[in-house]
Motif scaffolding. Structure first.
Motif, short mmCIF file in Angstrom:
data_model
loop_
_atom_site.label_atom_id
_atom_site.label_comp_id
_atom_site.label_asym_id
_atom_site.label_seq_id
_atom_site.Cartn_x
_atom_site.Cartn_y
_atom_site.Cartn_z
N UNK A 116 45.10 101.26 54.62
CA UNK A 116 44.20 100.61 55.59
C UNK A 116 43.39 98.93 54.64
N UNK A 117 43.71 99.55 53.40
CA UNK A 117 43.10 97.94 52.53
C UNK A 117 43.65 97.92 51.26
N UNK A 118 43.43 97.04 50.86
CA UNK A 118 43.91 96.72 49.09
C UNK A 118 43.53 96.05 48.78
N UNK A 119 43.14 96.29 47.07
CA UNK A 119 41.74 95.80 46.75
C UNK A 119 40.31 96.35 47.01
N UNK A 120 39.82 96.52 45.97
CA UNK A 120 37.90 96.93 46.64
C UNK A 120 37.54 96.93 44.82
N UNK A 121 35.85 96.67 45.59
CA UNK A 121 34.58 96.24 44.43
C UNK A 121 33.98 97.58 44.08
N UNK A 122 33.80 97.56 42.80
CA UNK A 122 32.75 98.27 42.58
C UNK A 122 31.61 97.93 41.52
N UNK A 123 30.20 98.48 42.44
CA UNK A 123 29.61 98.03 40.99
C UNK A 123 28.92 98.79 39.86
N UNK A 124 28.68 98.01 38.64
CA UNK A 124 27.80 98.89 37.76
C UNK A 124 26.72 99.82 37.72
N UNK A 125 27.01 101.05 37.20
CA UNK A 125 25.85 101.53 37.40
C UNK A 125 24.29 101.37 36.65
N UNK A 126 24.31 100.31 35.79
CA UNK A 126 23.93 99.73 35.46
C UNK A 126 22.81 98.51 36.21
N UNK A 127 23.11 98.68 36.85
CA UNK A 127 22.33 97.73 37.88
C UNK A 127 21.68 98.19 38.77
N UNK A 128 20.92 99.94 38.91
CA UNK A 128 20.25 100.60 39.96
C UNK A 128 19.28 100.11 39.51
N UNK A 129 18.61 100.17 38.97
CA UNK A 129 17.08 99.25 38.66
C UNK A 129 17.08 97.52 38.93
N UNK A 130 17.89 97.25 39.25
CA UNK A 130 17.86 95.84 40.37
C UNK A 130 18.83 95.30 41.26
N UNK A 131 17.93 96.50 42.57
CA UNK A 131 18.56 95.70 43.82
C UNK A 131 18.42 94.78 44.64
N UNK A 132 18.11 93.57 44.28
CA UNK A 132 18.09 92.14 44.65
C UNK A 132 19.89 91.72 44.20
N UNK A 133 19.49 92.41 42.91
CA UNK A 133 20.75 91.55 42.16
C UNK A 133 21.51 92.03 42.59
N UNK A 134 22.13 93.51 43.68
CA UNK A 134 23.35 94.38 43.43
C UNK A 134 23.52 93.78 45.26
N UNK A 135 22.35 93.74 46.10
CA UNK A 135 21.76 93.06 47.38
C UNK A 135 22.66 91.19 47.20
N UNK A 136 22.30 90.72 46.79
CA UNK A 136 23.16 88.99 45.89
C UNK A 136 24.29 89.21 46.71
N UNK A 137 25.51 90.34 45.50
CA UNK A 137 26.55 90.55 45.57
C UNK A 137 27.09 91.21 46.85
N UNK A 138 26.05 92.47 47.44
CA UNK A 138 26.77 93.05 48.35
C UNK A 138 27.06 91.43 49.50
N UNK A 139 25.72 90.77 49.48
CA UNK A 139 26.06 89.58 50.66
C UNK A 139 27.19 88.57 50.26
N UNK A 140 27.68 88.36 48.90
CA UNK A 140 28.77 87.90 48.96
C UNK A 140 30.07 88.26 49.00
N UNK A 141 29.62 89.17 48.17
CA UNK A 141 31.38 90.77 49.44
C UNK A 141 31.03 90.35 50.91
N UNK A 142 30.46 90.72 51.34
CA UNK A 142 30.88 90.38 52.86
C UNK A 142 31.42 89.30 53.00
N UNK A 143 29.76 88.36 52.41
CA UNK A 143 30.78 86.88 53.08
C UNK A 143 32.03 86.89 53.27
N UNK A 144 32.83 86.64 51.97
CA UNK A 144 34.63 86.57 51.90
C UNK A 144 34.79 87.64 52.62
#
Lengths: 530, 294
Positions: free
Chosen positions: A338-366
């Motif tokens: 029930x889904x097609x295509x997905x996104x993963x986020x690099x574990x290197x970003x675990x200390x950059x919650x701001x950046x992760x948040x920005x990425x998730x906002x982008x995906x959510x927006x789309x």
């Protein structure tokens, strides 16, 4: 440009014997390492995002385009996308991951063994805690999340769509009417219909040139009429209470018996075992096939073309065949993915919650759903996603059609997948509105009506990740396809069925079944109707 | 003309011609089929499974391709990489092969290094890391430098150089020529057939650059024609490999038809095919000369 050339030439000069020895400093512009973004964080919170994904867009979206500028402005980011055609994406992704060159965001088409391996090795960031915060991810049902879990954690964000799509069996109703037959409700009735379709000249041209049942090489579209009969559906149970794949279950045996019967009576197309499924579409569009397949929304050049069919058979009326009532009393279709295509986020970003948040906002927006009747220039959001009317898309009969040559340059949705597929049952009913011909409209309407009222069996293997299943299922399915094809042609007797099942088990089928059932049990997942 | 042919011999001759003609036609047929399909209208190919004589010859597919900037640009990229790459490879190969054909210290050692690569390759990931750390990613040099010297070609070319008598170079030394002069004025001009042959080998390899371009080049505007070509052809059949749900999800974008795929294959094949007749004569001669002398 020139600088790059000069420095490249320098490299050439330096690297006459050993390439590895050289490291030039004049070449910084050519590729930036994926982690060099902390410096830019300070000013205006602008973050740079390396985005790596496959694509089916043609031409492939480039790293600097109007759409990238739009995305940069909208989210205050420095968006650095890299896209590779999906058919070759896997290789490149594997090389990148293995060499430690891991981008911030990684896209994949579906869950595979690599996904599981990389998640277990800690390459991706677990996302469970983030995902409860977004509208688009809240809409994703549990059984879809289940399919993305590795060791109990979610690492991927799926682009979710309502799972009722996919090819469904359809029939020429005008042929039924002409021969005074009623809609078949089981294989026996279907057999009579198909014999009549083949022999009784349903198109009335006086020639024996019709194909009752479309059947293609490798039994490409499985002529199953409900979950009970599906090849890949894990619906049946064996003696010890384990779920088993449809390919070796009673439903398939009934289906193969039915096909073997038709073969014996000489009703099937003589060369079906070597005919590509696309050629059956051509024959269907030429008005020569009685039973075949199509999906909600149509499938363009690779499907039924109602305008072509209308030219060849002006009276053609196509309707879906409702699922049969199975011997165990069940009746209904299957939900697979029930889904097609997905996104993963690099574990290197675990200390950059701001950046992760920005990425998730982008995906959510789309991923915000847009109803099909909203897909027009008046909807600002849609207009932005699709690059503007007259630039990224044009309106044709009330439906937005992408302008192929511009799209990957101007449309942000060519870069980040939008959730623009149908999300609810109600959206099924938008397809008739978008249909180009009256005949297609009536087909889409009847298909939507049927899908809306049917029950659906959630295929339990879609909710777990079984490495054994991923590794073996293709090979095992091919084995069954080959053997059952032989049975249809009478080269192998149907009485050999149990022997074939045993061979299947010996070829690894048993291990797969054991692993799947163990995993289902561990995750407390059962097959269920929705 | 010799007149005393027996009937049997004549018959054999005729049979021979007929047989070879049939085989030749069989070879040409796929090409013809590609040409015919590429000129068929999309509507006609949508209803027919096999088109040999299109009702109407149309240029739709070709105009689509030449209007798509991507494909044309990729042709230029490939042409550039082919020309620069083959010259570069030839230069490096001959520059290495020549000293290895003379008596230099450590000759055996260097030869061993070359032969070693026959058996053991580095594998893709180490190679990728080398290319990455030398900042070649996303540059055309990534398509030219890795694998610039083909060790097999190097060995054969060395054999060829061995065949050039030492007397020639010794005479040149007496006349006061240095090594570079000997190499450029004597060795290279004498090796034209071999160079033409290996130039063709390298050109074909460069023209077919696919995997390296895919792995090392991220910017789609720098992709070679083979990458784009594969994309066009695969796009026209991609639905085969997807499950039902996935098909439903991407059904909205219609893929280019078979006709475009065929046209693209033709356009991408013809230029390199056209090279063969011109280099044919050198080709046979060059490789043979290199291989005969032991």
């Amino acid at each position: 440009m020139r600088n790059k050339l000069v420095s490249s030439l320098l490299i050439v000069a330096l690297s006459s014997s050993l390439l590895a020895a050289c490291s030039s400093k004049g070449n910084e512009g050519s590729e930036s390492p994926s982690t060099a973004d902390n410096a830019s964080n300070a000013k205006d919170q602008k973050v740079s995002i390396d985005w790596f994904d496959g694509t089916w867009e043609d031409p492939v979206p480039g790293p600097s385009s109007e759409a990238v500028t739009k995305i940069n402005e909208k989210f205050n980011v420095d968006f650095k996308p890299q896209y590779i055609p999906f058919d070759t994406y896997e290789e490149k992704l594997a090389v990148k991951m293995a060499s430690g060159d891991i981008p911030d965001v990684i896209g994949m088409e579906e869950v595979d063994a690599n996904y599981m391996k990389w998640a277990q090795q800690g390459a991706f960031l677990p996302l469970d805690e983030f995902l409860k915060q977004y509208e688009s991810t809240k809409a994703v049902p549990d059984y879809a999340w289940d399919s993305l879990k590795v060791d109990g954690k979610v690492y991927g964000i799926p682009t979710y769509f309502s799972p009722k799509g996919g090819k469904k069996p359809v029939i020429r109703k005008d042929w039924l009417d002409k021969l005074h037959l009623k809609m078949p409700t089981n294989y026996e009735e279907l057999k009579q219909v198909i014999i009549a379709f083949t022999k009784n000249d349903p198109d009335g041209n006086g020639k024996n040139d019709t194909i009752g049942l479309g059947l293609a090489k490798g039994i490409y579209y499985d002529p199953s009429f409900g979950a009970y009969y599906g090849n890949a559906t894990w619906y049946h149970k064996n003696g010890s209470g384990q779920l088993i794949p449809g390919a070796i279950a009673d439903g398939n045996k009934e289906k193969i018996t039915f096909l073997a019967d038709l073969q014996k009576q000489g009703v099937l197309q003589a060369d079906w075992a070597v005919t590509a499924y696309k050629d059956i579409f051509k024959a269907f569009n030429a008005g020569k096939v009685g039973v075949w397949y199509e999906q909600p929304g149509g499938s363009g050049n690779n499907g039924i073309q109602f305008d072509v069919l209308k030219q060849n058979a002006p009276n053609a009326e196509v309707v879906p065949i409702p699922p049969f009532k199975a011997p165990d009393g069940s009746q209904g279709l299957t939900i697979n993915g029930s889904w097609y295509r997905m996104y993963m986020i690099s574990a290197k970003l675990k200390d950059q919650p701001e950046k992760v948040k920005r990425i998730l906002e982008m995906i959510d927006y789309f991923h915000k759903p847009v109803g099909f009747d909203q897909r027009n220039p008046q909807n600002e959001y849609f207009d932005w996603l699709y690059g503007g009317e007259g630039k990224g898309y044009k309106m044709e009969n009330g439906a937005a059609q992408p302008i192929a040559e511009n799209r990957s340059n101007v449309a942000p949705s060519a870069y980040i997948t939008d959730g623009g597929w149908f999300m609810k049952d109600e959206d099924l009913f938008a397809f008739p509105k978008m249909a180009k011909t009256k005949e297609e409209q009536s087909f889409q309407q009847s298909l939507a009506d049927m899908l809306h009222t049917q029950k659906f069996y959630v295929n339990p293997t879609g909710r777990i990740i079984s490495p054994m299943l991923m590794e073996k299922s293709g090979e095992l399915q091919e084995y069954i396809t080959t053997e059952t094809t032989k049975m249809i042609f009478g080269e192998r007797p149907l009485s050999d069925w149990d022997k074939m099942v045993q061979e299947y088990m010996d070829k690894g089928g048993k291990d797969v079944i054991d692993e799947v059932n163990k995993s289902l049990e561990a995750n407390k997942i059962q097959g269920e109707w929705k | 003309m010799v007149k005393n042919h027996s009937l049997l011999e004549k018959l054999g001759g005729v049979l021979n011609v007929v047989l070879l003609a049939v085989v030749g036609l069989l070879m040409l047929f796929p090409f013809y089929y590609m040409i015919a399909t590429s000129f068929t209208s999309a509507a006609e190919s949508a209803t027919k499974t096999f088109v040999l004589f299109p009702k109407r010859w149309v240029f739709d597919a070709y105009s689509y391709i030449f209007h798509s900037k991507v494909f044309v640009r990729s042709l230029f990229v490939t042409a550039g990489v082919t020309v620069v790459g083959s010259v570069f490879s030839l230069l490096l190969t001959s520059m290495m092969a020549y000293p290895l054909s003379r008596n230099i210290t450590g000759q055996r050692f260097y030869l061993f290094l070359v032969l070693f690569t026959f058996v053991f390759g580095a594998g893709i990931i180490p190679t990728y890391m080398v290319v990455k750390s030398t900042h070649l990613i996303d540059t055309y040099w990534a398509l030219i430098i890795p694998g610039a010297i083909n060790s097999f070609n190097l060995i054969v070319l060395r054999q060829f150089f061995l065949g050039i008598p030492n007397d020639l170079t010794e005479a040149a030394v007496l006349d006061g020529a240095n090594d570079l002069q000997i190499f450029t004025r004597i060795i290279l001009p004498l090796s034209k057939p071999a160079l033409a042959a290996f130039g063709l080998f390298y050109a074909v390899t460069s023209w077919n650059t696919y995997f390296n371009a895919l792995i090392y080049i991220n910017d789609p505007t720098k992709w070679t024609v083979q990458v784009i070509l594969r994309q066009i052809v695969i796009l026209s059949q991609r639905l085969d490999s997807l499950s039902d749900g996935q098909q439903a999800a991407i059904a909205s974008a219609s893929p280019p038809g078979e006709t475009i795929g065929m046209a693209a294959i033709l356009i991408a094949t013809l230029p390199i095919l056209a090279l063969y007749p011109f280099l044919q004569k050198h080709f046979a001669k060059g490789v043979m000369l290199g291989s005969v002398k032991g």
